[in-house]
Design an enzyme around this catalytic site. Sequence first.
Site, mmCIF file in Angstrom:
data_model
loop_
_atom_site.group_PDB
_atom_site.id
_atom_site.type_symbol
_atom_site.label_atom_id
_atom_site.label_comp_id
_atom_site.label_asym_id
_atom_site.label_seq_id
_atom_site.Cartn_x
_atom_site.Cartn_y
_atom_site.Cartn_z
ATOM 1 N N CYS A 10 22.491 -60.769 69.221
ATOM 2 C CA CYS A 10 22.547 -61.832 68.212
ATOM 3 C C CYS A 10 21.187 -61.946 67.525
ATOM 4 O O CYS A 10 20.311 -61.126 67.736
ATOM 5 C CB CYS A 10 23.018 -63.158 68.806
ATOM 6 N N CYS A 82 27.276 -62.623 66.478
ATOM 7 C CA CYS A 82 27.157 -63.372 65.224
ATOM 8 C C CYS A 82 27.171 -62.385 64.067
ATOM 9 O O CYS A 82 26.766 -61.229 64.212
ATOM 10 C CB CYS A 82 25.894 -64.229 65.194
ATOM 11 N N CYS A 89 21.106 -56.175 62.069
ATOM 12 C CA CYS A 89 20.382 -55.614 63.194
ATOM 13 C C CYS A 89 20.597 -54.117 63.281
ATOM 14 O O CYS A 89 21.734 -53.647 63.277
ATOM 15 C CB CYS A 89 20.824 -56.274 64.494
#
Length: 145
Positions: A10, A82, A89
């Site tokens: 996350c 998320c 990412c």
Amino acid sequence: MAKIRILFLCTGNSCRSQMAEGWARNLLPSGYEAFSAGIEAHGLNPSAVRVMQEAGVDISRQQSQTLNDLGQEDFDFIITVCDHAHKTCPTPRQGQIILKCFDDPPRLTESVDTEEESLAIYRRVRDEIRVWVNQLPSLIQQISD
């Protein structure tokens, strides 16, 4: 037989991914190994630690970390908890990426008036993560078949 390695990812590795790692370590069979990381390391969220403790899971010794902190570890499954982490990412590691979004308790509690209202939000998300982690072996089996 090698363990199935799961990374919960996350944004800040302070709340949702930490709860998911805690649930996975406590609920999944011994053939699984759980980790968590974030784009950034924001430290453990005290409310997340508290509501997990209420449910009998101690995450207070887990570390908030980034992907870089994990070195060159490989994972079988990378679960982004998320949408922000899913979109931003870098996931250079091998592994099947699964998106499963959960509400962000710190963001949702910004507008509440009492600690009890805040904790109710954390508890709801905690329980949603628990239900999903319990179903994870079946999901992994379906993906692997």
